[in-house]
Design an enzyme around this catalytic site. Structure first.
Site, PDB file in Angstrom:
ATOM      1  N   GLU A 198     -10.692  -5.928  10.773  1.00  0.00           N
ATOM      2  CA  GLU A 198     -10.341  -6.715  11.824  1.00  0.00           C
ATOM      3  C   GLU A 198     -10.652  -5.931  13.124  1.00  0.00           C
ATOM      4  OE1 GLU A 198      -8.550  -9.337  12.649  1.00  0.00           O
ATOM      5  OE2 GLU A 198      -7.643  -8.643  14.367  1.00  0.00           O
TER       6      GLU A 198
ATOM      7  N   TYR B 262       0.594  -1.339   0.097  1.00  0.00           N
ATOM      8  CA  TYR B 262      -0.033   0.002   0.111  1.00  0.00           C
ATOM      9  C   TYR B 262       0.889   1.303  -0.098  1.00  0.00           C
ATOM     10  CZ  TYR B 262      -4.360  -2.520   1.027  1.00  0.00           C
ATOM     11  OH  TYR B 262      -5.522  -3.259   0.865  1.00  0.00           O
TER      12      TYR B 262
ATOM     13  N   SER C 289      -1.784   5.341  11.816  1.00  0.00           N
ATOM     14  CA  SER C 289      -0.974   6.011  12.904  1.00  0.00           C
ATOM     15  C   SER C 289      -2.254   6.253  14.039  1.00  0.00           C
ATOM     16  CB  SER C 289      -0.313   7.157  12.709  1.00  0.00           C
ATOM     17  OG  SER C 289      -1.173   8.313  12.432  1.00  0.00           O
ATOM     18  N   ASN C 290      -1.920   6.593  15.253  1.00  0.00           N
ATOM     19  CA  ASN C 290      -2.645   6.738  16.283  1.00  0.00           C
ATOM     20  C   ASN C 290      -3.438   8.108  16.123  1.00  0.00           C
ATOM     21  OD1 ASN C 290      -2.164   4.321  17.429  1.00  0.00           O
ATOM     22  ND2 ASN C 290      -1.353   4.998  19.396  1.00  0.00           N
TER      23      ASN C 290
HETATM   24  C1  LIG Z   1       7.523  -0.990  10.901  1.00  0.00           C
HETATM   25  C2  LIG Z   1       6.450  -0.664   9.758  1.00  0.00           C
HETATM   26  C3  LIG Z   1       5.717  -1.728   9.008  1.00  0.00           C
HETATM   27  C4  LIG Z   1       4.845  -1.294   7.903  1.00  0.00           C
HETATM   28  N1  LIG Z   1       4.417  -2.272   6.931  1.00  0.00           N
HETATM   29  C5  LIG Z   1       3.659  -1.922   6.087  1.00  0.00           C
HETATM   30  C6  LIG Z   1       3.182  -2.932   5.009  1.00  0.00           C
HETATM   31  O1  LIG Z   1       3.517  -4.218   5.293  1.00  0.00           O
HETATM   32  N2  LIG Z   1       2.691  -2.464   4.006  1.00  0.00           N
HETATM   33  C7  LIG Z   1       2.190  -1.089   3.779  1.00  0.00           C
HETATM   34  O2  LIG Z   1       1.668  -0.782   2.766  1.00  0.00           O
HETATM   35  N3  LIG Z   1       2.531  -0.136   4.802  1.00  0.00           N
HETATM   36  C8  LIG Z   1       3.116  -0.600   5.875  1.00  0.00           C
HETATM   37  N4  LIG Z   1       3.934   0.452   6.516  1.00  0.00           N
HETATM   38  C9  LIG Z   1       3.578   1.690   6.441  1.00  0.00           C
HETATM   39  C10 LIG Z   1       2.519   2.401   7.435  1.00  0.00           C
HETATM   40  O3  LIG Z   1       1.429   2.058   7.279  1.00  0.00           O
HETATM   41  C11 LIG Z   1       2.837   3.912   7.343  1.00  0.00           C
HETATM   42  O4  LIG Z   1       3.897   4.405   8.020  1.00  0.00           O
HETATM   43  C12 LIG Z   1       1.604   4.643   8.157  1.00  0.00           C
HETATM   44  O5  LIG Z   1       0.500   4.729   7.122  1.00  0.00           O
HETATM   45  C13 LIG Z   1       1.976   6.185   8.107  1.00  0.00           C
HETATM   46  O6  LIG Z   1       2.452   6.799   7.085  1.00  0.00           O
HETATM   47  P1  LIG Z   1       3.988   7.500   6.917  1.00  0.00           P
HETATM   48  O7  LIG Z   1       5.025   6.755   7.506  1.00  0.00           O
HETATM   49  O8  LIG Z   1       3.990   8.026   5.667  1.00  0.00           O
HETATM   50  O9  LIG Z   1       3.825   8.730   7.990  1.00  0.00           O
HETATM   51  P2  LIG Z   1       3.039  10.100   7.638  1.00  0.00           P
HETATM   52  O10 LIG Z   1       1.536   9.785   7.053  1.00  0.00           O
HETATM   53  O11 LIG Z   1       4.195  11.381   6.966  1.00  0.00           O
HETATM   54  O12 LIG Z   1       2.798  10.794   9.013  1.00  0.00           O
HETATM   55  C14 LIG Z   1       3.705  11.447   9.894  1.00  0.00           C
HETATM   56  C15 LIG Z   1       3.114  12.001  11.167  1.00  0.00           C
HETATM   57  O13 LIG Z   1       2.034  12.773  10.922  1.00  0.00           O
HETATM   58  C16 LIG Z   1       0.879  12.297  11.377  1.00  0.00           C
HETATM   59  N5  LIG Z   1      -0.243  12.649  10.451  1.00  0.00           N
HETATM   60  C17 LIG Z   1      -0.475  12.469   9.119  1.00  0.00           C
HETATM   61  N6  LIG Z   1      -1.795  13.052   8.851  1.00  0.00           N
HETATM   62  C18 LIG Z   1      -2.176  13.477   9.955  1.00  0.00           C
HETATM   63  C19 LIG Z   1      -3.401  14.062  10.139  1.00  0.00           C
HETATM   64  N7  LIG Z   1      -4.462  14.145   9.225  1.00  0.00           N
HETATM   65  N8  LIG Z   1      -3.746  14.541  11.387  1.00  0.00           N
HETATM   66  C20 LIG Z   1      -2.809  14.440  12.530  1.00  0.00           C
HETATM   67  N9  LIG Z   1      -1.835  13.939  12.146  1.00  0.00           N
HETATM   68  C21 LIG Z   1      -1.297  13.364  11.001  1.00  0.00           C
HETATM   69  C22 LIG Z   1       1.119  10.842  11.271  1.00  0.00           C
HETATM   70  O14 LIG Z   1       0.143  10.392  12.509  1.00  0.00           O
HETATM   71  C23 LIG Z   1       2.559  10.814  11.806  1.00  0.00           C
HETATM   72  O15 LIG Z   1       2.604  11.138  13.381  1.00  0.00           O
HETATM   73  C24 LIG Z   1       4.582   0.046   7.779  1.00  0.00           C
HETATM   74  C25 LIG Z   1       5.190   0.937   8.566  1.00  0.00           C
HETATM   75  C26 LIG Z   1       5.927   0.655   9.687  1.00  0.00           C
HETATM   76  C27 LIG Z   1       6.652   1.610  10.451  1.00  0.00           C
END
Ligand SMILES: Cc1cc2nc3c(=O)[nH]c(=O)nc-3n(C[C@H](O)[C@H](O)[C@H](O)COP(=O)(O)OP(=O)(O)OC[C@H]3O[C@@H](n4cnc5c(N)ncnc54)[C@H](O)[C@@H]3O)c2cc1C
Lengths: 374, 395
Positions: free
Chosen positions: B244, B128, B380-381
């Protein structure tokens, strides 16, 4: 009252920062971490050339005899740059042990070399603040000298030290070290099991199995008060390091949230994240105030004042280290848990700062015992 | 009100316990209970055993080979497995793609993929996230252009968990660049052996290559491997993420970690006494146990609610936030209980060191670092709180 730094101190800070900016970027550091020694001898030499290793050597012994503020400023930059060279271990802890407790002969023999970076030393002592520690090393005296036995886990830089200053108990108070002995690296019976610490520094579990030293190896007499002061000074330097790391952690996070775009704009525009960063900032500023206070108290003749100030600083530094470190990772999203981005390295350094030199429980305990009456 | 398990549920739990007592291999059990590191081989082997005994997917309907258990029973199953020291079951196929296939997949796709998910023959991973599309998943840029009976896929995925072991990846791709972001996405099933796929590990802060970057360059995917309709992928993805709720809180894993914590705290000494006797530490232990107890009953309360009631809908976000926070709090206490020894990282094993009688404590610091991910991935939370404030509070 004046919280400002003198021109000389500002210059020292600038020099230290320039050095780190030029010599200690993320890639350079990564290279150092991966090297066989786990630190850079070249960087160490340059730190000596800049005079940083002489700060805690008295003028009478050929050093700069600088005060706490200078140690604080350099430590802050060590934290900003996440240096893994033994500034705290050798240039603060070991150097101050010798300067405080050493005989004229011992000082003349080792301090100039420490100031010049030709010698690396470390203090072998578990700074548990009564609460966290194991049993101290035991020293048994006889006509020929002393025999040292015991074990201290995870001593930073023990494996790269030429000289180990071993804090030990001569028996009067079994848990509490009351003497210091100079043990050269490679002494028979000295066993080092090296490890890497969570913040990427080299360390070793130090075990002494009946290590024999001569009478003259003892550094000073009853070392209890001196050791307590030296360890508090090391704690002070550690707290200052943490402030440097905390500042960079927040700045890096602010910068990241301004440049990371999601949902059509920078994530810094989300108030939930803005308030989080405000909380981070408040914790850092509270901790910084107590580290400044510690700077003005860590040389105090009055042990109680010193202990209160240092324990107070450690409690808030640990609190900030945990909150700011965790939230910085959180605000970086996936980037925060990647080893290839600086923020996780700050997070790990801050974790180590939280653990080292006594837990918050230990320091709350010490503060509690010294609660001011008024 | 009756907060005791029903006789049926007790009987179910006893069957699970009896099965685990005889069929969970001792070596796997020991590795899971003592270690904190992930072993791919154990996961494969365990899924095989589960499958052979009919426990392969307790939450799947019977027609697809599942046990069709109630939500409470699914919860009990996971709880007992975690406490017994069973490895995780891989969520990607069993919990994410499986239900989507059942709901939206063609009969051919169902027959082709579901049995191999159940048996553990196929290892699935989730494609994703992209460098520019994390929380804002709908902005993803990987494109799929139809060319005869194939799509040609180009783009980059990241944070792909355990993709290095995967046989297949389910991928969100953009099939219409002109529509609104959510409207132009499709869900494709891609064989990882297809030419043009490059997998590069990303080392995480604990030193493990747990996730990967995946490059797709002119990767040809048969059109028959698209789930459902073109440009409807977002609907399927949302279904997949929201499906889930029985085990999103990770109660079983947290209970297991709580026991680990108590064992460790009884063994570690501080200031002459076991850490577990230290009043400050005990208070924190009590507090986290209370938080976990509350989450356990929140989870059970939500699972007991009818499936399509409003409180079932918001459940997942609350459970995910509190579940991750409690797991993280436990990992912090494990590090605290270790004291100075927690500084030791990537230790070179030494036979004669006093700490060598190791019950996995060497990995506890790494686990603390690693588990920061729990509040980041899978929404994320912060994103979960946005969902709660919108759907539950109506803000
Ligand atoms: C160990 C690990 C395993 C993973 N495994 C998979 C996988 O198997 N497949 C897959 O597809 N993805 C996977 N992910 C990706 C994961 O789903 C994303 O990291 C997650 O969706 C957050 O996106 P980002 O890392 O780009 O952070 P960002 O979206 O850039 O977020 C950065 C910060 O901004 C905050 N934020 C963003 N938008 C808002 C908002 N609207 N309001 C308030 N705060 C906000 C977030 O909460 C976070 O604190 C994995 C991630 C990790 C760390």
């Amino acid at each position: 009252m004046d919280f400002s730094f003198t021109d000389e101190q500002e210059l020292l800070l600038d020099n230290a920062r320039r050095f780190v900016a030029e010599r200690y970027g993320f890639a350079a550091r990564k290279h150092i971490l991966a090297s066989a020694d786990g630190y850079s001898a070249a960087v160490w030499k340059e730190l000596a050339d800049l005079g940083f290793l002489a700060l805690n050597v008295p003028e009478a012994d050929g050093g700069l005899g600088a005060g706490p503020v200078e140690t604080m400023l350099v430590s802050m930059v060590v934290g900003e740059g996440l240096l893994v060279e033994p500034f705290l271990s050798s240039a603060v802890l070991a150097t101050r042990t010798l300067a405080t407790l050493g005989s004229a002969e011992q000082r003349a023999r080792w301090l100039p070399k420490l100031a010049g970076g030709e010698l690396i030393a470390t203090l072998v002592l578990e700074a548990g603040y009564g609460r966290d520690g194991h049993d101290a090393i035991r020293a048994a005296g006889d006509a020929g000298g002393w025999e040292l036995s015991g074990r201290v886990p995870v001593v930073y830089h023990a494996g790269i030290a030429d000289l180990l200053l071993v804090a030990a108990s001569t028996g009067a108070t079994p848990g509490e070290p009351d003497a210091v002995f100079a043990v050269p690296a490679g002494a028979p019976g000295l066993h080092l099991a090296s490890c890497t610490t969570v913040d990427g520094q080299v360390a070793a579990d130090v075990e002494l199995r009946g290590v024999r030293v001569e009478k003259s190896a003892r550094v000073g007499g009853d070392a209890r008060l001196g050791l307590a002061a030296v360890v508090d000074y090391g704690l002070f330097a550690l707290c200052a390091e943490a402030i440097g790391a905390l500042d960079r952690t927040l700045a890096t996070t602010v910068e990241y949230t301004k440049t990371r775009n999601q949902f059509g704009g920078p994530i810094a525009r989300f108030q939930a994240l803005q308030h989080r960063m405000v909380d981070m900032l408040m914790r850092i500023e509270q901790a910084r105030s107590l580290v400044y206070l510690a700077a003005s108290r860590c040389d105090d003749a009055d042990g109680e004042e010193r202990e209160r100030a240092l324990s107070a600083a450690k409690v808030l530094v640990a609190d900030a280290a945990r909150f700011v470190g965790q939230q910085a990772v959180q605000l970086h999203g996936g980037m925060g848990v990647s080893d290839e981005v600086a923020i996780s390295h700050y997070f790990k350094r801050l974790l180590a700062a939280e653990i080292r030199f006594g837990s918050s429980d230990a320091h709350l305990g010490r503060y509690e015992r010294r609660l001011s009456a008024g | 009100m009756d907060l005791n398990l029903s006789p049926d549920d007790v009987a179910f739990r006893d069957r699970v316990r009896a099965f685990l007592a005889t069929e969970l291999p001792a070596d796997i059990r020991e590795r899971t209970l003592s270690g904190t590191r992930f072993e791919a081989g154990d996961v494969r082997r365990w899924q095989r055993i589960l499958h052979d005994h009919g426990w392969g997917a307790v939450h799947w309907p019977a027609e697809f080979g599942g046990l069709q258990s109630t939500p409470i029973q699914q919860y009990l199953f996971e709880l007992e497995c975690a406490l017994a020291g069973a490895p995780i079951q891989l969520a990607f196929g069993l919990r994410m793609l499986g239900p989507v296939l059942m709901r939206y997949g063609s009969p051919v796709q169902q027959q082709r993929f579901l049995p191999r998910i159940l048996s553990g023959e196929d290892w699935w991973c989730q494609g994703y996230s992209e460098p520019g599309a994390g929380s804002d998943l709908a902005s993803l840029k990987t494109t799929a252009v139809q060319n005869g009976d194939h799509y040609v896929v180009n783009g980059q995925k990241c944070w792909n968990t355990l993709g290095q072991f995967a046989d297949w990846i389910f991928c969100l791709v953009r099939t219409d660049g002109t529509a609104k972001p959510q409207r132009g996405i499709s869900l494709l099933l891609i064989d990882m052996k297809t030419p043009g796929i490059t997998v590069r590990p990303t080392v995480l802060l604990d030193g493990t290559p747990e996730v990967n970057e995946i490059w797709l360059q002119d990767v040809r995917v048969p059109v028959e491997n698209r789930i459902g309709e073109e440009n409807q992928g977002w609907t399927y993805a949302k279904f997949l993420l929201g499906h889930e709720r029985a085990n999103i809180a990770g109660i079983g894993a947290s209970k297991r970690e709580l026991l680990r914590l108590k064992r460790l705290a009884a063994r570690q000494r501080r200031g002459g006494q076991p850490v577990i006797d230290d009043p400050d530490f005990r208070r924190r232990l009590a507090r986290v146990e209370i938080d976990l107890l509350a989450l356990e009953y929140t989870n059970l309360r939500m699972l007991s609610a009818p499936a399509n009631s409003p409180s079932a809908g918001i459940a997942a976000s609350i459970l995910k936030i509190r579940g991750s926070e409690i797991r993280q709090a436990l990992s912090e206490l494990l590090v605290e209980a270790l004291g100075t020894a927690a500084l030791r990282f990537a230790a070179h094993p030494v036979a004669d060191a006093a700490d060598a009688e190791d019950d996995g404590s060497a990995g506890l610091t790494a686990a603390y670092l690693n588990l920061r991910k729990l509040s980041i991935f899978g929404g994320s939370n912060e994103i979960q709180k946005n969902i709660i404030s919108q759907t539950l509070i109506g803000l």
